[in-house]
Scaffold this motif. Structure first.
Motif, PDB file in Angstrom:
ATOM      1  N   ALA A  24    -114.852 -36.114 -35.483  1.00  0.00           N
ATOM      2  CA  ALA A  24    -114.531 -37.531 -35.325  1.00  0.00           C
ATOM      3  C   ALA A  24    -113.027 -37.710 -35.161  1.00  0.00           C
ATOM      4  N   ASP A  64    -117.287 -40.514 -33.089  1.00  0.00           N
ATOM      5  CA  ASP A  64    -117.841 -39.598 -34.080  1.00  0.00           C
ATOM      6  C   ASP A  64    -117.745 -38.171 -33.534  1.00  0.00           C
ATOM      7  N   THR A  89    -118.026 -45.245 -32.030  1.00  0.00           N
ATOM      8  CA  THR A  89    -118.577 -45.976 -33.171  1.00  0.00           C
ATOM      9  C   THR A  89    -117.948 -47.350 -33.325  1.00  0.00           C
TER      10      THR A  89
END
Length: 667
Positions: A65, A353, A359
Motif C-alpha cells: 500500500a 492498497d 482505496t
C-alpha cells in the motif's frame, strides 16, 4: 519564411537561464525540490531503455500500500505570464476611492502564470511525501512566446518545475515532427530530463523524433513501489488538425492504453496512471473500458473541475474534482484535469492498497494569486490599495478554499521577464511584405479606411478582412469556409514590410480559432444574423461578415431573411464555385468571440453552447502570422485577392443604391 528560432545556446546566454545547457550537465531541481540526476528525474530507481526498470530491482517485487500526491497542469499553451480576472469588491466597504470620489466596484486580480505556479509546486511538494509532478500536454502554441521562441520559453519554465512526465498533445505537432524535436531538445537541455510520453504515437522512419525522443510510458519509484505512467495522445484530432509528418502514426487510444497497461501488469507494476491528452468526457468513457487503470490525469478539453467556489467567481466548472468512476474490473478510477493557460494547479491525493486498487482519492485545484492590488484612480493614474484594504480583499478571496496567496518564484520571474524583453524586440521581426495597400472597411461604402478612398471599398468592402478570413481557413486544415467579423480586424495594411507586431495590431484581441459543423442553411442564417445586428438592431457595424470559400450578394434594403442571395461555396478555394447545398454539412472556422453568438452571430450560439465546436487554441493573430510566413516561404506577398474570392459579390445599400454600378454614399 518561417522565423528561425534562436539557438538554445544563445538563449541560455542572453537570458541567463539557470541550469540551461546543451549537454544537460548543469544541475537543476528534481522532483520534490531535490537535486536531480541527469536521466533519472530524481527518482530512487534508475530508468532503463523504453521505460523499463533499471538495475535497482524489478517492479512488483514487493507490492504494498502507498499514498501518492499528484500535482498536475495541462494545456498551458505558451501562457507563461500571470493573467487577471475581475473580482467584485462592491460589498467590501473599501476606503479607496477614485479621483471622482466613487467607490471601487471591481478589482483585477493577478493570478496563475509560471512564477506563481513554480512557488506553489515547490510549497506543496515540500509538504507531502511521494509526490508526482505531471503535465498532460499542449504546452506549446497560443501566444507570442511560442511564435518567437518555438517552445524554448515553455521548456525553460517547465524545467523550473521539473515534471516527472509530460504527455504529448496535438499542438505539440503544430510545427511537424521536427518542431516537436526542437521543443523536446529544449525541454531536455537541463538536468531535469522530463520523459515525453505517447504510447499511441509511432514516428515515421524519417521522423525527427524517431529515436529517443518519446516513450510509451515511464516508471517511477516511491517508497520502493513502482508507479507506471502511460502517455496517450488524441489520435484523430492530431492527425486532422495539426501537422505531424506523413507516415507518423496515431494508434487507437483505447486499444493502445490496454495493451500498455497489460505490459506493465506483466512486469508486476500494479499502480497505473494514464497521462492523457484526450478530453475529459473521453477520459471518463475510456476508464470504463479498461482493466487495470487507477488514475487518469487528462488534458485537451481545458476542463475546469471543482465546486461552487469557481461558479461564484464567474468561472464555469464542468465536473467534480476528482471525478470518480469505475474501470472494467469494477475498481475506482480517479479522473482529473486542471483547466488551462497555467491558471491553476490540480492536487490529487490517492491511496492504493497492496493490490494496486485505489482505496481513496481526494483533492482540489489551487488557483494562486498575488495579493498586491492596483486600481485606476483616474484615467492617467493607477494606485495601490493600502494595507487595510489589501487585508480585506485578501480575506474575501481566500474565503474560497481554492484561492491561495502565492509569492512568485524569483528565479522564474526573472526568466519570464527575460523572454518578455526579448519578445518586445523580436515583435519587430519582418515576416513578410504587402505588395500594395490593403484597405480596411466594415460595411461596403462606410468609409472607415484611413489609407484608402471609399471608392476603393464601395463595391465589395474590405481587402484585408477578406484576406484574414482566407488566412484562418488556410491555417485550419479541416475548414471548408472561414468567417470573420469586420470589427475584429482593426487597421489597414500599408504596402511594405510586415512584422509580427503588425499582425497583433491588425488582430489585437485574445480570440482563438474554432471550427463548427453547420448546414448550408445555417451558414446563410448566420450571415443574415450578422447583417441584421446592424441594420435592424442598431448594433455595431463591426458585425459585417467577411468570408473565404463563401460568397454572396447582399441587399441591405431588403428585410431580415431576404438580404443574402446567390450564395456560393468553394471549400478551401480549391475547386470551382457552386451553389451552396442547404442540407450539406460544412466545416466553418471563425473566432471564438462570434462563434459564441456575440456581435449578432446568433445562429452560431446554440451550436457553440452545446459544445459542438472544436477549439484549435490558436490565437487568431498567431494564425495570421503563420499564414504570412507561409506566403513568404513560397515567394509570395500579401496582396488583394482576386475579385472572385471576395465574399461580397455585390452590395446594395439601405437606400437601394447599387454600389457596383453607382457612386453610392454610406451603406
Amino acid at each position: 519564411m518561417k522565423m528561425k528560432p534562436l539557438a538554445l545556446a544563445t538563449l541560455c546566454a542572453s537570458l541567463l537561464i539557470t541550469g540551461c545547457s546543451l549537454d544537460g550537465d548543469d544541475g537543476d531541481r528534481g522532483p520534490q525540490g531535490e537535486q536531480g540526476t541527469p536521466g533519472t528525474n530524481g527518482n530512487d530507481g534508475a530508468q532503463g531503455p523504453q521505460g523499463e526498470p533499471g538495475p535497482q530491482g524489478e517492479p512488483g517485487a514487493t507490492n504494498r500500500a502507498i499514498d501518492l500526491t499528484i500535482l498536475h497542469i495541462n494545456d498551458h499553451h505558451s501562457h507563461i505570464e500571470a493573467e487577471t480576472f475581475g473580482f467584485d469588491v462592491s460589498g467590501l466597504d473599501l476606503s479607496a476611492r477614485t479621483e471622482a470620489g466613487d467607490e471601487l466596484t471591481e478589482l483585477d486580480i493577478k493570478y496563475g502564470g509560471f512564477p506563481m505556479l513554480v512557488s506553489l509546486f515547490d510549497t506543496l511538494a515540500s509538504q507531502h511525501q511521494n509526490v508526482l509532478k505531471l503535465h498532460a500536454g499542449d504546452a506549446i502554441t497560443g501566444t507570442l512566446f511560442y511564435t518567437l521562441f518555438n517552445g524554448v520559453a515553455d521548456a525553460a519554465v517547465m524545467n523550473q518545475i521539473c515534471f516527472d512526465a509530460f504527455a504529448l498533445g496535438n499542438h505539440e505537432f503544430d510545427g511537424g515532427d521536427s518542431g516537436l524535436a526542437y521543443f523536446l531538445d529544449a525541454l531536455n537541455s537541463t538536468a531535469c530530463q522530463t520523459p515525453a510520453l505517447a504510447a499511441n504515437v509511432v514516428p515515421a522512419a524519417t521522423s525527427a523524433i524517431v529515436s529517443g525522443y518519446i516513450e510509451p510510458y515511464t516508471l517511477v519509484k516511491r517508497e520502493g513501489e513502482w508507479i507506471g505512467i502511460i502517455g496517450i495522445d488524441i489520435a484523430g484530432k492530431t492527425k486532422n488538425s495539426s501537422q505531424p509528418d506523413d507516415g507518423t502514426k496515431f494508434l487507437d487510444e483505447t486499444t493502445t492504453a490496454q495493451q500498455t497497461i497489460d505490459e506493465l501488469k506483466a512486469m508486476g507494476v500494479n499502480k497505473i496512471i494514464l497521462l492523457t491528452h484526450y478530453q475529459y468526457e473521453s477520459d471518463l468513457a475510456l476508464a470504463a473500458t479498461l482493466s487495470g487503470v487507477d488514475v487518469i490525469v487528462g488534458g485537451d478539453s481545458h476542463s475546469l473541475l471543482g465546486g461552487e467556489s469557481f461558479t461564484a467567481l464567474g468561472f464555469n466548472p464542468v465536473g467534480d474534482y476528482p471525478t470518480q468512476v469505475t474501470n472494467l474490473d469494477g475498481d475506482p478510477v480517479c479522473v482529473v484535469q486542471a483547466w488551462e493557460y497555467a491558471h491553476l494547479m490540480g492536487k490529487l491525493d490517492v491511496s492504493f492498497d497492496a493490490d494496486g486498487v485505489v482505496t481513496e482519492c481526494a483533492g482540489q485545484p489551487y488557483l494562486p494569486f498575488r495579493n498586491t492590488f492596483s486600481y485606476a484612480f483616474s484615467d492617467s493614474e493607477t494606485r495601490t490599495l493600502n494595507s487595510s484594504d489589501t487585508y480585506t480583499v485578501t480575506q474575501a478571496l481566500t474565503a474560497y478554499p481554492e484561492l491561495v496567496v502565492t509569492l512568485p518564484d524569483a528565479a522564474t520571474t526573472d526568466l519570464v521577464a527575460g523572454f518578455a524583453a526579448e519578445t518586445d524586440v523580436l515583435k519587430e521581426t519582418v515576416i513578410g511584405a504587402a505588395s500594395e495597400d490593403l484597405c480596411l472597411e466594415r460595411f461596403p461604402g462606410e468609409g472607415r479606411s484611413a489609407l484608402c478612398d471609399v471608392s476603393a471599398t464601395r463595391a465589395m468592402g474590405s481587402d484585408i478582412s477578406n484576406i484574414v478570413a482566407k488566412a484562418f481557413m488556410t491555417v485550419t486544415p479541416t475548414a471548408d469556409i472561414g468567417i470573420q467579423n469586420g470589427g475584429g480586424v482593426r487597421v489597414d495594411v500599408a504596402a511594405g514590410d510586415f512584422t509580427i507586431a503588425d499582425a497583433f495590431t491588425l488582430l489585437p484581441f485574445s480570440n482563438t480559432l474554432v471550427t463548427l459543423e453547420m448546414t448550408g442553411q445555417q451558414v446563410i442564417d448566420v450571415i443574415e444574423d450578422a447583417l441584421a445586428n446592424r441594420l435592424d438592431n442598431a448594433g455595431s457595424t463591426g458585425s459585417y461578415p467577411y468570408a473565404s470559400g463563401l460568397r454572396y450578394d447582399v441587399d441591405a434594403s431588403e428585410t431580415f431573411g431576404n438580404r443574402v442571395s446567390n450564395v456560393e461555396v468553394n471549400p478551401r478555394v480549391a475547386g470551382t464555385w457552386q451553389p451552396i447545398d442547404l442540407a450539406a454539412t460544412y466545416t466553418v472556422v471563425t473566432n471564438n468571440f462570434i462563434a459564441s453568438g456575440q456581435d449578432g452571430y446568433t445562429t452560431f450560439g446554440p451550436i457553440y453552447d452545446a459544445g459542438n465546436f472544436v477549439d484549435t487554441f490558436t490565437e487568431y493573430a498567431q494564425g495570421f502570422v503563420d499564414y504570412v510566413e507561409a506566403l513568404t516561404d513560397n515567394g509570395q506577398t500579401l496582396q488583394k485577392l482576386p475579385a472572385s474570392e471576395y465574399s461580397t459579390k455585390t452590395y446594395i445599400g439601405r437606400d437601394g443604391c447599387n454600389h457596383s454600378t453607382e457612386a453610392c454614399t454610406g451603406y
